[in-house]
Design an enzyme around this catalytic site. Structure first.
Site, PDB file in Angstrom:
ATOM      1  N   CYS A   1      36.295  35.130  33.035  1.00  0.00           N
ATOM      2  CA  CYS A   1      35.232  36.030  32.587  1.00  0.00           C
ATOM      3  C   CYS A   1      34.357  36.588  33.724  1.00  0.00           C
ATOM      4  CB  CYS A   1      34.330  35.370  31.550  1.00  0.00           C
ATOM      5  SG  CYS A   1      35.221  34.764  30.114  1.00  0.00           S
ATOM      6  N   THR A   2      33.815  37.775  33.460  1.00  0.00           N
ATOM      7  CA  THR A   2      32.822  38.421  34.311  1.00  0.00           C
ATOM      8  C   THR A   2      31.820  39.092  33.380  1.00  0.00           C
ATOM      9  OG1 THR A   2      34.552  38.904  35.949  1.00  0.00           O
ATOM     10  CG2 THR A   2      32.434  40.024  36.210  1.00  0.00           C
TER      11      THR A   2
END
Length: 470
Positions: A8-9
């Site tokens: 994730c970002t």
């Protein structure tokens, strides 16, 4: 799947940092290259009174009344729900989670809790039961303090007034910071919150015993300050090549002058930044779809082989879906934008949050692939483009640009007509507009796939320059 670590970002944008005064919180959900997601709407009162996690076996008694909310669950609940993101009927948006790591010293004194509240359940047991972002922070924080968590995570909240970022730093301890209206933050698998001001309840929330815990166990490397990242987080070589470059790139996109001396592997990159221009929804989408374009580190760029594979990109094959939850809009019609599959090769489709259903293809998705599923329709076009990237990418970009322009036009027209509606008429109208546009985008990607297949027929290795007269 029970732990989506190293994934994730995230991005959070305050309302005075955006062009239209909206608040945006968004994230790439990264886990597996082929793991379908769905977009659903839970009706008001739909949630059961008892919740049992299939991941950790945690049992919770839930409030009697649950709000309507959008959600993006997995195709199977075998490993848990993983609803990940949504907006409820009160305009509260939540995205969970941004995976991170706590250091060994902290975990020695407050270990992660195997039977605690983890990512797979957070949206489900929090979002239907809160009316503001602050309430969301408080509810999740109290649950983590009471039951513990088996993961280190960051959780995004927003409503029509403010955005918040909460981080769990150990088995039970947590902090949260309000994103200043004129700032943005980008986060990448690393504890991000820095100095905590315990005398500023307007901008900070935290576990009530966190100061005593840190002092008692001599956890603070810099007494006299309270830098959450330094006390609870990590700053090792894996952070330098995996996490920090993604934060650095976000700063280069939105604050290039202020960040001109930043280095991709710097361990002290600031959590909060002021953009040097007002940011639009497409800026947020561009960040979640980025892969170090314009640098030697672009995996599909012109750098050396070593440079192209030095850092983990933001948009990558293992993205299941990307979302941007847009609140504080002038029309008060919040929007749940979702891009199925790889953000860079998909399109963010806008769904108004005040809807009661989604199109059937967005509720489908199984393994193996099935082309009546929105997830697989977008993935189908994506893998076809990948097969001959430089030949086919321009065709994909044309479709994306066309869909983006039409999305803005649709939203503007819908806001204008919706201003005269209320109650069920408003909900039904927003549902119809969302469904029609989402279907149009799917049809555009179906057509793109057919055109790509047609072009690919002559790429067969069993080919020869034949005489057309024979």
């Amino acid at each position: 799947m029970s732990q989506k670590l190293s994934a994730c970002t995230s991005i959070l944008i305050g309302k005075k940092a955006s062009r239209d005064g909206s608040i945006m919180i968004g994230r790439n959900e990264d886990a597996k290259a082929a793991w379908p997601k769905r977009l659903v709407v839970h009706a008001r009162g739909e949630m059961p009174s008892q919740f049992v996690s299939k991941d950790t076996k945690l049992e919770l008694t839930l409030p009697k009344i649950s709000a309507r909310y959008t959600a993006t669950p997995e195709w199977t609940d075998k490993y848990g729900l993983f609803e990940e993101a949504g907006i409820n009927e009160y305009g509260v948006a939540m995205s969970a989670t941004e995976s991170a790591y706590s250091n060994d010293l902290v975990l020695g004194y407050d270990p992660l809790v195997k039977e605690g509240l983890n990512e797979e359940a957070m949206v489900t047991v929090v979002l239907p039961y809160v009316k503001t972002a602050r309430e969301g922070v408080q509810r999740l924080g109290e649950l983590v303090a009471k039951y513990g968590t088996g993961e280190t995570n960051g959780i995004l909240f927003a409503d029509d007034d403010e955005a918040w970022y909460l981080e769990t730093g150990a088995g039970h301890y947590w902090v949260a910071q309000r994103i200043p209206d004129d700032c943005y933050a980008v986060v990448a698998n690393q504890l991000a919150i820095q100095e905590i001001d315990f005398n500023d309840p307007d901008n900070f929330m935290y576990h009530p015993g966190i100061q005593e815990f840190v002092e008692k166990n001599h956890l603070n490397p810099h007494p006299g300050t309270f830098n959450f990242r330094q006390i609870f987080g990590t700053a090792d070589r894996s952070d330098a090549v995996y996490s920090e470059p993604r934060v650095w790139y976000g700063h280069q996109m939105f604050s290039p002058k202020a960040a001109q001396n930043e280095q991709p592997e710097a361990a002290d990159l600031p959590f909060l930044m002021k953009p040097e221009r007002k940011l639009s929804i497409f800026d947020a989408q561009a960040y979640l779809g980025s892969h170090y374009e314009g640098t030697p580190f672009d995996p599909i760029g012109t750098g050396s082989d070593e440079e192209k594979h030095r850092y983990r990109p933001i948009s990558l094959a293992k993205t299941q879906e990307a979302h941007i939850l847009q609140t504080s809009r002038a029309s008060k019609n919040s929007i749940h934008w979702i891009a199925m599959g790889v953000a860079n090769e998909s399109t963010f489709v806008p769904f108004f949050s005040n809807i009661n259903d989604t199109p059937a293809p967005y509720k489908r998705g199984k393994l193996p692939a099935q082309l009546n599923s929105a997830y697989w329709i977008f993935k189908h076009a994506s893998v076809l483009v990948d097969s001959h990237l430089h030949d086919f990418l321009p065709m994909l970009r044309d479709v994306q640009k066309d869909c983006n322009a039409k999305a803005i036009a649709m939203i503007q027209a819908t806001d204008e007509k919706a201003a005269g509606l209320a109650g069920a008429k408003l909900t039904n109208y927003l549902t119809r507009q969302s469904e029609n546009f989402a279907t149009d985008v799917l049809n555009a990607y179906r057509q793109l796939s057919l055109e790509l297949i047609t072009k690919m027929t002559d790429y067969c290795p069993l080919n020869f320059n034949t005489d057309e007269n024979l």
